[in-house]
Write an enzyme that holds these catalytic residues in place. Structure first.
Site, PDB file in Angstrom:
ATOM      1  N   LYS A 148       0.854  -1.199   0.000  1.00  0.00           N
ATOM      2  CA  LYS A 148       0.000   0.000   0.000  1.00  0.00           C
ATOM      3  C   LYS A 148       0.886   1.244   0.000  1.00  0.00           C
ATOM      4  CE  LYS A 148      -4.018  -2.013   2.208  1.00  0.00           C
ATOM      5  NZ  LYS A 148      -3.643  -3.320   1.677  1.00  0.00           N
ATOM      6  N   ASP A 176      -1.708  -2.001  -4.073  1.00  0.00           N
ATOM      7  CA  ASP A 176      -3.107  -2.118  -3.636  1.00  0.00           C
ATOM      8  C   ASP A 176      -3.804  -0.768  -3.768  1.00  0.00           C
ATOM      9  OD1 ASP A 176      -2.736  -4.749  -2.865  1.00  0.00           O
ATOM     10  OD2 ASP A 176      -2.658  -4.327  -0.717  1.00  0.00           O
ATOM     11  N   MET A 177      -5.141  -0.804  -3.871  1.00  0.00           N
ATOM     12  CA  MET A 177      -5.889   0.461  -3.901  1.00  0.00           C
ATOM     13  C   MET A 177      -6.532   0.687  -2.537  1.00  0.00           C
ATOM     14  SD  MET A 177      -6.365   3.063  -5.686  1.00  0.00           S
ATOM     15  CE  MET A 177      -5.945   2.647  -7.375  1.00  0.00           C
ATOM     16  N   GLN A 213     -11.263  -0.826  -8.237  1.00  0.00           N
ATOM     17  CA  GLN A 213     -12.412  -1.249  -7.408  1.00  0.00           C
ATOM     18  C   GLN A 213     -13.725  -1.038  -8.165  1.00  0.00           C
ATOM     19  OE1 GLN A 213     -11.068   1.811  -4.902  1.00  0.00           O
ATOM     20  NE2 GLN A 213     -10.320   0.482  -3.260  1.00  0.00           N
ATOM     21  N   ARG A 270      -5.526  -5.689 -11.088  1.00  0.00           N
ATOM     22  CA  ARG A 270      -6.299  -6.627 -10.262  1.00  0.00           C
ATOM     23  C   ARG A 270      -7.668  -5.974 -10.042  1.00  0.00           C
ATOM     24  NH1 ARG A 270      -4.467  -6.327  -4.472  1.00  0.00           N
ATOM     25  NH2 ARG A 270      -2.880  -7.900  -4.869  1.00  0.00           N
ATOM     26  N   LYS A 328     -13.908  -5.739  -5.733  1.00  0.00           N
ATOM     27  CA  LYS A 328     -15.142  -4.971  -5.525  1.00  0.00           C
ATOM     28  C   LYS A 328     -14.860  -3.691  -4.745  1.00  0.00           C
ATOM     29  CE  LYS A 328     -18.268  -8.933  -5.643  1.00  0.00           C
ATOM     30  NZ  LYS A 328     -19.363  -9.649  -4.965  1.00  0.00           N
ATOM     31  N   GLY A 329     -13.930  -3.743  -3.788  1.00  0.00           N
ATOM     32  CA  GLY A 329     -13.614  -2.562  -2.981  1.00  0.00           C
ATOM     33  C   GLY A 329     -13.957  -2.800  -1.522  1.00  0.00           C
ATOM     34  N   ALA A 330     -13.037  -2.407  -0.623  1.00  0.00           N
ATOM     35  CA  ALA A 330     -13.158  -2.789   0.785  1.00  0.00           C
ATOM     36  C   ALA A 330     -13.371  -1.611   1.738  1.00  0.00           C
ATOM     37  CB  ALA A 330     -11.896  -3.545   1.197  1.00  0.00           C
ATOM     38  N   HIS A 362     -14.082 -13.690  -3.941  1.00  0.00           N
ATOM     39  CA  HIS A 362     -14.486 -15.016  -3.433  1.00  0.00           C
ATOM     40  C   HIS A 362     -15.917 -15.299  -3.852  1.00  0.00           C
ATOM     41  CE1 HIS A 362     -11.826 -12.853  -0.613  1.00  0.00           C
ATOM     42  NE2 HIS A 362     -11.119 -13.955  -0.709  1.00  0.00           N
ATOM     43  N   ARG A 384     -11.829  -7.519   7.041  1.00  0.00           N
ATOM     44  CA  ARG A 384     -12.319  -8.885   6.761  1.00  0.00           C
ATOM     45  C   ARG A 384     -13.596  -9.167   7.567  1.00  0.00           C
ATOM     46  NH1 ARG A 384      -8.599  -7.649   3.951  1.00  0.00           N
ATOM     47  NH2 ARG A 384     -10.416  -7.002   2.803  1.00  0.00           N
TER      48      ARG A 384
HETATM   49  C1  LIG Z   1      -6.440 -10.885  -3.505  1.00  0.00           C
HETATM   50  C2  LIG Z   1      -7.285  -9.740  -3.063  1.00  0.00           C
HETATM   51  C3  LIG Z   1      -6.750  -8.478  -3.027  1.00  0.00           C
HETATM   52  C4  LIG Z   1      -7.556  -7.390  -2.657  1.00  0.00           C
HETATM   53  N1  LIG Z   1      -7.044  -6.117  -2.743  1.00  0.00           N
HETATM   54  C5  LIG Z   1      -7.841  -5.070  -2.479  1.00  0.00           C
HETATM   55  C6  LIG Z   1      -7.395  -3.742  -2.680  1.00  0.00           C
HETATM   56  O1  LIG Z   1      -6.266  -3.475  -3.083  1.00  0.00           O
HETATM   57  N2  LIG Z   1      -8.261  -2.727  -2.409  1.00  0.00           N
HETATM   58  C7  LIG Z   1      -9.543  -2.969  -1.969  1.00  0.00           C
HETATM   59  O2  LIG Z   1     -10.296  -2.017  -1.770  1.00  0.00           O
HETATM   60  N3  LIG Z   1      -9.978  -4.219  -1.769  1.00  0.00           N
HETATM   61  C8  LIG Z   1      -9.171  -5.271  -2.008  1.00  0.00           C
HETATM   62  N4  LIG Z   1      -9.643  -6.538  -1.807  1.00  0.00           N
HETATM   63  C9  LIG Z   1     -10.922  -6.762  -1.076  1.00  0.00           C
HETATM   64  C10 LIG Z   1     -12.128  -6.693  -1.992  1.00  0.00           C
HETATM   65  O3  LIG Z   1     -12.342  -5.365  -2.421  1.00  0.00           O
HETATM   66  C11 LIG Z   1     -13.387  -7.179  -1.270  1.00  0.00           C
HETATM   67  O4  LIG Z   1     -13.630  -6.393  -0.149  1.00  0.00           O
HETATM   68  C12 LIG Z   1     -13.307  -8.623  -0.809  1.00  0.00           C
HETATM   69  O5  LIG Z   1     -12.665  -9.419  -1.760  1.00  0.00           O
HETATM   70  C13 LIG Z   1     -14.736  -9.195  -0.592  1.00  0.00           C
HETATM   71  O6  LIG Z   1     -15.458  -9.133  -1.761  1.00  0.00           O
HETATM   72  P1  LIG Z   1     -15.763 -10.408  -2.691  1.00  0.00           P
HETATM   73  O7  LIG Z   1     -15.421 -10.049  -4.082  1.00  0.00           O
HETATM   74  O8  LIG Z   1     -15.076 -11.594  -2.177  1.00  0.00           O
HETATM   75  O9  LIG Z   1     -17.343 -10.546  -2.686  1.00  0.00           O
HETATM   76  P2  LIG Z   1     -18.471 -10.410  -1.566  1.00  0.00           P
HETATM   77  O10 LIG Z   1     -19.730 -10.091  -2.310  1.00  0.00           O
HETATM   78  O11 LIG Z   1     -18.058  -9.508  -0.459  1.00  0.00           O
HETATM   79  O12 LIG Z   1     -18.526 -11.874  -1.003  1.00  0.00           O
HETATM   80  C14 LIG Z   1     -18.912 -12.992  -1.787  1.00  0.00           C
HETATM   81  C15 LIG Z   1     -18.725 -14.256  -0.983  1.00  0.00           C
HETATM   82  O13 LIG Z   1     -17.339 -14.437  -0.701  1.00  0.00           O
HETATM   83  C16 LIG Z   1     -17.136 -14.943   0.609  1.00  0.00           C
HETATM   84  N5  LIG Z   1     -16.388 -13.919   1.401  1.00  0.00           N
HETATM   85  C17 LIG Z   1     -16.110 -12.659   1.040  1.00  0.00           C
HETATM   86  N6  LIG Z   1     -15.396 -12.023   1.989  1.00  0.00           N
HETATM   87  C18 LIG Z   1     -15.237 -12.912   2.979  1.00  0.00           C
HETATM   88  C19 LIG Z   1     -14.589 -12.870   4.237  1.00  0.00           C
HETATM   89  N7  LIG Z   1     -13.968 -11.779   4.686  1.00  0.00           N
HETATM   90  N8  LIG Z   1     -14.619 -13.985   5.013  1.00  0.00           N
HETATM   91  C20 LIG Z   1     -15.222 -15.115   4.595  1.00  0.00           C
HETATM   92  N9  LIG Z   1     -15.872 -15.210   3.397  1.00  0.00           N
HETATM   93  C21 LIG Z   1     -15.870 -14.136   2.603  1.00  0.00           C
HETATM   94  C22 LIG Z   1     -18.498 -15.222   1.147  1.00  0.00           C
HETATM   95  O14 LIG Z   1     -18.844 -16.546   0.808  1.00  0.00           O
HETATM   96  C23 LIG Z   1     -19.365 -14.227   0.396  1.00  0.00           C
HETATM   97  O15 LIG Z   1     -20.708 -14.631   0.337  1.00  0.00           O
HETATM   98  C24 LIG Z   1      -8.879  -7.620  -2.225  1.00  0.00           C
HETATM   99  C25 LIG Z   1      -9.420  -8.903  -2.271  1.00  0.00           C
HETATM  100  C26 LIG Z   1      -8.665  -9.958  -2.689  1.00  0.00           C
HETATM  101  C27 LIG Z   1      -9.295 -11.314  -2.760  1.00  0.00           C
END
Ligand SMILES: Cc1cc2nc3c(=O)[nH]c(=O)nc-3n(C[C@H](O)[C@H](O)[C@H](O)COP(=O)(O)OP(=O)(O)OC[C@H]3O[C@@H](n4cnc5c(N)ncnc54)[C@H](O)[C@@H]3O)c2cc1C
Length: 307
Positions: A96, A130-131, A159, A180, A183-185, A223, A285
C-alpha cells in the site's frame, strides 16, 4: 450498517490496542494472517505453492507518519523480494502506498516505490500496488503510471464500487498496465460509489469483460462464486485460455473454492498478509462478512471463559 460501523471502528486506536494485545483475538486473527514475521508468510506461501497456487505477500501496514517508518517498510519489501528469490517461492508482492509514506508527500513515496519495483525487475518479479480509500485513488494512479513508465514490474488495483473505474481502466490499459479487479473494501459515499451489492457486482462483470480480452495478464480478485462463474463463462465464449488471467483470493478465505479452481486448471494466487499491523486488515475482513463477526464473538467468549 454493520459494515459501516466495523469500517469506522477500524480507525479506532483504543480498539486496536485492546484487540492486538488480547491473546484470544491474536489467535483468531491467525485465520486471516498467518503470522507477524516474514518467515511465517514464507511458510504459508510454500504450502500454497505445494497446493498448486502462487502467492502475493503483503507486509501489513498503512498510513505511516514518519519517513523512517516508510523507509523501514520499503526495506521490508526489498527483503521480502530477496527472500522470495532465494527460497524459490512462486510469488510476488503487494503493498500500500500509504505504507511507503504517501501521506508524507507524493515524490517521497514515488521514490520508495521506485526502489522496490526496480528490485522486483532485477529478480524478474512483480509488485502490485493495492488500492486504498478514495482519498488516495488519484495519487495512487499517478504514482503507478509514473512507475509503469519505467518498468513493467508494477501493476495496480481497480475497485468496481467506484463510478470512475471504467475510465481508470481504459487509461491504464493504454499504458499496458496489469490490473487486479476487486469490488472494494472501504467505506465510500454514494456520491462516488455504488452502495448496493447488485450494482457493485454488475460493474465488476462489466469491467471484467473489458479486462479479459485486452491481451494483458490481469487478475480477478473475488471469493464470489457468481463473479467467478461469470468470468469462466465469458472467457470460454471469447476463447480466452486459462493461462491468460488469474483468480486471486485472500489467505484463509474460501479455501475450498481456491482448490476447486486449481483442480479445474485455473490459475489461483493467494494474498498472504503478515506483520504486526494486522488490525485494520482484520477489521475489513470482519466487515465483509457478518458471519465472521459471529465466529469472532463466539470464539472470543469461549477463549475468555477458559481463562
Ligand atoms: C487478492 C485480493 C486483493 C484485494 N485487494 C484489495 C485492494 O487493493 N483494495 C480494496 O479495496 N480491496 C481489495 N480486496 C478486497 C475486496 O475489495 C473485497 O472487499 C473482498 O474481496 C470481498 O469481496 P468479494 O469479491 O469476495 O465478494 P463479496 O460479495 O463480499 O462476497 C462474496 C462471498 O465471498 C465470501 N467472502 C467474502 N469475503 C469474505 C470474508 N472476509 N470472510 C469469509 N468469506 C468471505 C463469502 O462466501 C461471500 O458470500 C482484495 C481482495 C482480494 C481477494
Amino acid at each position: 450498517m454493520l459494515r459501516a460501523l466495523l469500517l469506522a471502528l477500524a480507525k479506532s486506536s483504543r480498539l486496536r490496542r485492546w484487540i492486538t494485545s488480547n491473546g484470544t483475538t491474536r489467535r483468531m486473527a491467525h485465520r486471516f494472517v498467518p503470522g507477524e514475521e516474514l518467515a511465517a508468510a514464507i511458510e504459508a506461501a510454500r504450502a500454497c505453492n505445494r497446493a498448486g497456487m502462487t502467492v502475493s505477500l503483503d507486509h501489513l501496514g498503512e498510513n505511516v507518519v514518519t519517513r523512517e517508518d516508510a523507509e523501514r517498510a520499503r526495506a521490508s519489501y526489498t527483503d521480502a523480494l530477496d527472500r522470495i528469490a532465494a527460497d524459490g517461492v512462486e510469488g510476488n508482492l503487494s503493498l500500500k502506498l500509504t505504507h511507503l509514506g504517501l501521506d508524507l508527500g507524493g515524490e517521497f513515496c514515488a521514490e520508495q516505490l521506485r526502489i522496490v519495483t526496480l528490485r522486483a525487475q532485477e529478480s524478474g518479479n512483480f509488485v502490485r500496488v493495492d488500492m486504498e480509500g478514495s482519498a488516495y485513488t488519484d495519487r495512487t494512479l499517478r504514482i503507478v503510471k509514473q512507475a509503469r513508465a519505467e518498468t513493467a514490474a508494477v501493476g495496480t488495483v481497480i475497485q468496481s464500487y467506484l463510478y470512475r473505474s471504467e475510465d481508470d481502466i481504459r487509461e491504464l490499459l493504454g499504458i499496458d498496465c496489469r490490473i487486479r479487479l476487486v469490488k472494494g473494501a472501504y467505506k465510500e459515499p454514494s456520491r462516488i460509489a455504488f452502495r448496493r451489492k447488485k450494482d457493485v457486482d454488475a460493474n465488476f462483470i462489466k469491467l471484467m469483460k473489458i479486462l479479459l480480452p485486452s491481451g494483458i495478464y490481469h487478475a480477478l480478485a473475488t471469493h464470489d462464486p457468481n463473479m467467478i462463474e461469470a468470468a469462466i463463462r465469458f472467457a470460454a465464449e471469447q476463447n480466452i485460455t486459462k493461462d491468460k488471467f488469474e483468480f486471486q483470493m485472500l489467505y484463509g478465505i474460501r479455501t475450498d473454492l481456491q482448490s476447486r479452481l486449481v483442480r479445474q486448471g485455473y490459475r489461483v494466487r493467494v494474498y498472504i498478509p503478515f506483520g504486526k499491523d494486522w488490525f485494520p486488515y482484520f477489521m475489513r475482513r470482519l466487515a465483509e462478512r457478518p458471519a465472521n463477526l459471529l465466529f469472532f464473538a463466539k470464539n472470543f467468549l469461549r477463549g475468555s471463559a477458559r481463562k
